[in-house]
Design a protein around this motif. Structure first.
Motif, PDB file in Angstrom:
ATOM      1  N   GLU A 130       0.798  -1.222   0.000  1.00 13.11           N
ATOM      2  CA  GLU A 130       0.000   0.000   0.000  1.00 13.11           C
ATOM      3  C   GLU A 130       0.836   1.280   0.000  1.00 13.11           C
ATOM      4  OE1 GLU A 130      -4.049   1.163   2.326  1.00 13.11           O
ATOM      5  OE2 GLU A 130      -2.490   0.120   3.405  1.00 13.11           O
ATOM      6  N   GLY A 131       0.432   2.215  -0.813  1.00 16.43           N
ATOM      7  CA  GLY A 131       1.038   3.540  -0.731  1.00 16.43           C
ATOM      8  C   GLY A 131       2.251   3.739  -1.608  1.00 16.43           C
ATOM      9  N   ASP A 132       2.559   2.790  -2.473  1.00 14.99           N
ATOM     10  CA  ASP A 132       3.778   2.928  -3.247  1.00 14.99           C
ATOM     11  C   ASP A 132       3.494   3.283  -4.705  1.00 14.99           C
ATOM     12  OD1 ASP A 132       6.418   2.769  -4.091  1.00 14.99           O
ATOM     13  OD2 ASP A 132       6.826   1.225  -2.606  1.00 14.99           O
ATOM     14  N   THR A 133       4.334   4.165  -5.244  1.00 12.37           N
ATOM     15  CA  THR A 133       4.181   4.634  -6.614  1.00 12.37           C
ATOM     16  C   THR A 133       4.758   3.665  -7.636  1.00 12.37           C
ATOM     17  OG1 THR A 133       5.009   6.647  -5.620  1.00 12.37           O
ATOM     18  CG2 THR A 133       4.412   6.754  -7.938  1.00 12.37           C
ATOM     19  N   HIS A 134       5.799   2.968  -7.233  1.00 16.01           N
ATOM     20  CA  HIS A 134       6.633   2.294  -8.227  1.00 16.01           C
ATOM     21  C   HIS A 134       6.312   0.821  -8.321  1.00 16.01           C
ATOM     22  CE1 HIS A 134       8.631   5.639  -6.314  1.00 16.01           C
ATOM     23  NE2 HIS A 134       9.271   5.865  -7.444  1.00 16.01           N
ATOM     24  N   ASP A 135       6.326   0.269  -9.513  1.00 13.72           N
ATOM     25  CA  ASP A 135       6.238  -1.177  -9.576  1.00 13.72           C
ATOM     26  C   ASP A 135       7.121  -1.786 -10.661  1.00 13.72           C
ATOM     27  OD1 ASP A 135       4.697  -0.441 -11.746  1.00 13.72           O
ATOM     28  OD2 ASP A 135       3.076  -1.839 -11.325  1.00 13.72           O
ATOM     29  N   ILE A 136       8.125  -1.048 -11.100  1.00 16.66           N
ATOM     30  CA  ILE A 136       9.023  -1.615 -12.109  1.00 16.66           C
ATOM     31  C   ILE A 136       9.791  -2.799 -11.517  1.00 16.66           C
ATOM     32  CG2 ILE A 136      11.100  -1.174 -13.495  1.00 16.66           C
ATOM     33  CD1 ILE A 136      10.010   1.604 -14.053  1.00 16.66           C
ATOM     34  N   GLY A 137      10.297  -2.646 -10.308  1.00 16.22           N
ATOM     35  CA  GLY A 137      11.052  -3.723  -9.655  1.00 16.22           C
ATOM     36  C   GLY A 137      10.205  -4.969  -9.472  1.00 16.22           C
ATOM     37  N   LYS A 138       8.979  -4.757  -9.005  1.00 19.53           N
ATOM     38  CA  LYS A 138       8.073  -5.889  -8.805  1.00 19.53           C
ATOM     39  C   LYS A 138       7.802  -6.598 -10.129  1.00 19.53           C
ATOM     40  CE  LYS A 138       3.850  -5.304  -9.194  1.00 19.53           C
ATOM     41  NZ  LYS A 138       3.022  -5.346 -10.397  1.00 19.53           N
ATOM     42  N   ASN A 139       7.616  -5.825 -11.190  1.00 24.38           N
ATOM     43  CA  ASN A 139       7.357  -6.433 -12.500  1.00 24.38           C
ATOM     44  C   ASN A 139       8.546  -7.264 -12.976  1.00 24.38           C
ATOM     45  OD1 ASN A 139       4.776  -5.444 -12.757  1.00 24.38           O
ATOM     46  ND2 ASN A 139       5.416  -3.563 -13.752  1.00 24.38           N
ATOM     47  N   LEU A 140       9.746  -6.782 -12.702  1.00 27.57           N
ATOM     48  CA  LEU A 140      10.938  -7.546 -13.093  1.00 27.57           C
ATOM     49  C   LEU A 140      10.988  -8.880 -12.351  1.00 27.57           C
ATOM     50  CD1 LEU A 140      13.772  -4.863 -13.285  1.00 27.57           C
ATOM     51  CD2 LEU A 140      12.424  -5.849 -15.140  1.00 27.57           C
ATOM     52  N   VAL A 141      10.690  -8.839 -11.061  1.00 27.17           N
ATOM     53  CA  VAL A 141      10.683 -10.079 -10.277  1.00 27.17           C
ATOM     54  C   VAL A 141       9.630 -11.036 -10.841  1.00 27.17           C
ATOM     55  CG1 VAL A 141      10.293 -11.091  -8.002  1.00 27.17           C
ATOM     56  CG2 VAL A 141      11.503  -8.922  -8.195  1.00 27.17           C
ATOM     57  N   ARG A 142       8.441 -10.500 -11.135  1.00 25.92           N
ATOM     58  CA  ARG A 142       7.370 -11.340 -11.681  1.00 25.92           C
ATOM     59  C   ARG A 142       7.828 -12.015 -12.973  1.00 25.92           C
ATOM     60  NH1 ARG A 142       3.311  -7.928 -14.103  1.00 25.92           N
ATOM     61  NH2 ARG A 142       4.359  -8.472 -16.025  1.00 25.92           N
ATOM     62  N   ILE A 143       8.442 -11.225 -13.845  1.00 29.57           N
ATOM     63  CA  ILE A 143       8.839 -11.736 -15.155  1.00 29.57           C
ATOM     64  C   ILE A 143       9.898 -12.828 -15.027  1.00 29.57           C
ATOM     65  CG2 ILE A 143      10.113 -11.044 -17.238  1.00 29.57           C
ATOM     66  CD1 ILE A 143       8.430  -8.339 -16.945  1.00 29.57           C
ATOM     67  N   THR A 166       9.339 -16.713 -16.124  1.00 25.72           N
ATOM     68  CA  THR A 166      10.173 -17.387 -17.110  1.00 25.72           C
ATOM     69  C   THR A 166      10.899 -18.583 -16.491  1.00 25.72           C
ATOM     70  OG1 THR A 166      12.016 -15.888 -16.684  1.00 25.72           O
ATOM     71  CG2 THR A 166      10.565 -15.319 -18.514  1.00 25.72           C
ATOM     72  N   GLU A 167      10.938 -18.659 -15.154  1.00 25.81           N
ATOM     73  CA  GLU A 167      11.528 -19.833 -14.511  1.00 25.81           C
ATOM     74  C   GLU A 167      10.469 -20.891 -14.208  1.00 25.81           C
ATOM     75  OE1 GLU A 167      14.389 -19.279 -11.495  1.00 25.81           O
ATOM     76  OE2 GLU A 167      15.613 -17.977 -12.778  1.00 25.81           O
ATOM     77  N   GLY A 168       9.259 -20.664 -14.662  1.00 20.13           N
ATOM     78  CA  GLY A 168       8.240 -21.707 -14.571  1.00 20.13           C
ATOM     79  C   GLY A 168       7.299 -21.618 -13.387  1.00 20.13           C
ATOM     80  N   TYR A 169       7.355 -20.535 -12.622  1.00 21.95           N
ATOM     81  CA  TYR A 169       6.409 -20.377 -11.528  1.00 21.95           C
ATOM     82  C   TYR A 169       5.112 -19.754 -12.035  1.00 21.95           C
ATOM     83  CZ  TYR A 169      10.480 -21.062  -8.524  1.00 21.95           C
ATOM     84  OH  TYR A 169      11.592 -21.569  -7.918  1.00 21.95           O
ATOM     85  N   GLU A 170       4.022 -20.054 -11.331  1.00 25.27           N
ATOM     86  CA  GLU A 170       2.781 -19.362 -11.638  1.00 25.27           C
ATOM     87  C   GLU A 170       2.699 -18.139 -10.728  1.00 25.27           C
ATOM     88  OE1 GLU A 170      -0.752 -21.758 -11.521  1.00 25.27           O
ATOM     89  OE2 GLU A 170      -2.055 -20.002 -11.634  1.00 25.27           O
ATOM     90  N   VAL A 171       2.685 -16.970 -11.330  1.00 24.72           N
ATOM     91  CA  VAL A 171       2.732 -15.753 -10.523  1.00 24.72           C
ATOM     92  C   VAL A 171       1.408 -15.009 -10.625  1.00 24.72           C
ATOM     93  CG1 VAL A 171       3.996 -13.634 -10.050  1.00 24.72           C
ATOM     94  CG2 VAL A 171       5.198 -15.584 -11.031  1.00 24.72           C
ATOM     95  N   ILE A 172       0.823 -14.739  -9.468  1.00 24.70           N
ATOM     96  CA  ILE A 172      -0.432 -13.979  -9.423  1.00 24.70           C
ATOM     97  C   ILE A 172      -0.074 -12.572  -8.961  1.00 24.70           C
ATOM     98  CG2 ILE A 172      -2.723 -13.798  -8.358  1.00 24.70           C
ATOM     99  CD1 ILE A 172      -1.036 -17.159  -8.322  1.00 24.70           C
ATOM    100  N   ASP A 173      -0.213 -11.612  -9.875  1.00 24.41           N
ATOM    101  CA  ASP A 173       0.214 -10.238  -9.614  1.00 24.41           C
ATOM    102  C   ASP A 173      -0.979  -9.426  -9.122  1.00 24.41           C
ATOM    103  OD1 ASP A 173       1.236  -7.691  -9.613  1.00 24.41           O
ATOM    104  OD2 ASP A 173       2.209  -7.872 -11.571  1.00 24.41           O
ATOM    105  N   VAL A 174      -0.925  -8.996  -7.861  1.00 29.87           N
ATOM    106  CA  VAL A 174      -2.044  -8.213  -7.322  1.00 29.87           C
ATOM    107  C   VAL A 174      -1.845  -6.710  -7.547  1.00 29.87           C
ATOM    108  CG1 VAL A 174      -2.910  -9.875  -5.652  1.00 29.87           C
ATOM    109  CG2 VAL A 174      -1.039  -8.369  -5.002  1.00 29.87           C
TER     110      VAL A 174
END
Lengths: 221, 343
Positions: A102-115, A119-127
């Protein structure tokens, strides 16, 4: 056959490293046409390709744009190959709920982790970004997640991470999930303080951390 | 030399002329010092001050008065530019800064380029311009710094950032076209700010970091637009401070090609080493905002003294301040700089 198989796997790896989505898809298609095992093609073709890209990213040979384009190539290859994965390999994927607190502007880092995780085969649910603590808990329960990954870039929202851990404890379900944290203002010490399972300073180490945390678990992919 | 006033001092440093000591400033925008303590004391609060030029000017003066920073800075967010281009903004709260809630476009491929006919009367960009005018009319001793979000970051707030970053590789021409349009809009905004009395323009381009873009994309997609904007501001007579987020190592060689008058960096950058490598560079920074929030005045004083000892030209926080930073910690920073013995 084995020679062709090895060549196609190498082609898949090269196509990902060369950031060529079309070539990756075409090669994946050829894998299917030749009747080669789709799971093996992912494991020995796409995955080593993304590993090389991650290494080049760590070495600052590649940067975020290259990482993103390589990930698209892997997604393209997976889209072609996944429907052909047979039997036991198509079992339960490890599920990870990820989001920015909550309260954060940025999500580039989170998107990189998700990606990287996808690509390593995990199922990622991005909230998504700007997510209140209870939403992480709800979503993790709903999808039966194995891991909850929390990110922030702002010191003002760090407390929300501890709140997620407290909510899990209050519901008596803390042991059902591994909770990991990341983001610029954080540290392993902070992770320990709030009772999370681990801290990762960047996308690649998040993937390593999850692998390590889940090694002792029966659900490893 | 007699004691200079804060405006003279900062302008002298930016023009590479002699100053009696380094200024201590906080440039506004992404790096603003509108902390909760100040707002609760004076009652001039966010988010209201984002929309009202009187409140914005009053809050900017409150911040300078209570924190000891030697400048007045507006605005208090970095969403004015993206809003002007049509992105949706969540205006935040007293303690939480505004953010982009939805970019106007998902990809450079589906951008419609409206003809840019100048700034509309009702936009918040105009609120900032009017606040600058009000501050100018007060003839203060402190320089008025107007902060603008840089071209790359604005583009990545107009278009989904992950897609935009990717499209540098997959649709370079489209990305350039977007950056050209964004730069044109920013030039207009900056020009109005200078015409209405901003003494200094500060550019923060936090998405255009060395870590995200690397040297080649920085050179092709960030630097030319940054320089275009800087050149146009220079033509109007105002100096420009450029803040670069993150580790600059991958783009260190490019730093000298930025035509700004001072380079401000993040906390992990060794400014002393940077200064030694590029003696002509006017350096600014870079007290950790983590230390400012969680450290104590003694430690902050010690680190500030080191920055002074290292010959950093302008002392400032390294990044955006947390709104829960305490005044005693900020005053340890500003007080230490002001106590530096006069030459």
């Amino acid at each position: 056959m084995s020679q062709l198989k090895d060549k196609l796997f190498q082609d898949l790896t090269d196509a990902v490293v060369n950031l060529d989505e079309d070539k990756t898809r075409a090669t994946a298609q050829q894998v299917i046409t030749e009747g080669i095992d789709a799971f093996e093609a992912i494991d020995k073709g796409l995955t080593p390709g993304m590993e090389t890209v991650s290494r080049l990213y760590d070495e600052q040979e590649y940067f975020v744009p290259e990482l993103l384009v390589a990930a698209d190539a892997v997604y393209g290859g997976l889209e072609v190959l996944r429907p052909y994965i047979k039997g036991e390999n198509n079992g339960k994927l490890v599920k990870i709920v990820i989001g920015v607190i909550e309260g954060d502007t940025h999500d580039i880092g989170k998107n990189l982790v998700r990606i990287i995780l996808e690509t390593e085969g995990y199922e990622v649910i991005d909230v998504g970004r700007d997510v209140p603590p209870d939403r992480f808990v709800e979503k993790a329960k709903e999808v039966g997640a194995d891991v909850i990954a929390l990110s922030t870039l702002m010191t003002t929202t760090m407390e929300g991470m501890g709140e997620v851990v407290e909510l899990l404890k209050a519901e008596g379900i803390r042991n059902r999930f591994k909770v990991i944290v990341g983001g610029a203002p954080l540290s392993q010490a902070y992770s320990n303080k709030i009772g999370a399972d681990g801290y990762a300073p960047n996308a690649k180490s998040a993937a390593r951390l999850i692998k390590r945390l889940l090694t002792a678990e029966p659900v490893v992919a | 030399m007699g004691e200079q006033n804060p405006k003279q001092r900062l302008l002298n440093v930016l023009h590479q002329e002699v100053a009696d000591r380094p200024p201590v400033v906080c440039i506004g925008g992404m790096m603003n010092a509108a902390i909760v303590d100040v707002m609760n004391t004076t009652g001039h609060t966010l988010p209201d001050a984002h929309f009202d030029e009187n409140l914005m000017a009053l809050l900017a003066q409150d911040v300078a008065r209570y924190t000891g920073f030697e400048n007045i800075a507006v605005p208090f967010c970095m969403t004015v530019e993206a809003e002007l281009l049509g992105s949706e903004i969540d205006y935040g709260s007293l303690a939480c800064e505004p953010k982009i809630s939805k970019e106007a476009f998902s990809s450079v491929g589906n951008v419609s380029f409206p003809e840019f006919k100048g700034l509309p009367d009702t936009c918040r960009a105009n609120t900032v311009i009017k606040a600058v005018r009000k501050l100018k009319d007060k003839r203060l001793d402190d320089p008025v710094i107007a902060s603008i979000t840089g071209p790359f970051t604005t583009a990545a707030s107009w278009i989904d950032p992950i897609t935009f970053i990717k499209e540098m590789r997959t649709n370079g021409l489209g990305a350039h076209r977007v950056l050209e349009h964004v730069t044109e809009v920013l030039v207009e905004f900056a020009s109005e700010l200078v015409r209405n009395g901003a003494d200094v323009i500060a550019l923060g381009d936090p998405t255009a970091t060395g870590e995200i873009l690397g040297p080649s994309h920085f050179k092709n997609f960030a630097l030319p637009y940054l320089n275009e904007l800087i050149d146009r501001i220079h033509k109007l007579g105002a100096p420009v401070i450029v803040h670069i987020c993150g580790d600059i190592k991958p783009i260190e060689k490019q730093i000298m090609n930025i035509r700004g008058d001072a380079i401000s960096t993040d906390a992990m950058v060794n400014l002393k080493a940077l200064k030694e490598a590029y003696p002509d560079l006017t350096t600014m920074g870079n007290l950790s905002t983590y230390l400012l929030e969680f450290g104590n005045p003694e430690k902050i004083t010690q680190v500030t003294r080191r920055l002074l000892h290292d010959g950093i030209d302008i002392i400032s926080p390294a990044c955006g301040l947390s709104t829960s930073t305490t005044l005693s910690n900020i005053n340890a920073l500003t007080g230490t700089v002001k106590k530096k013995s006069k030459k």
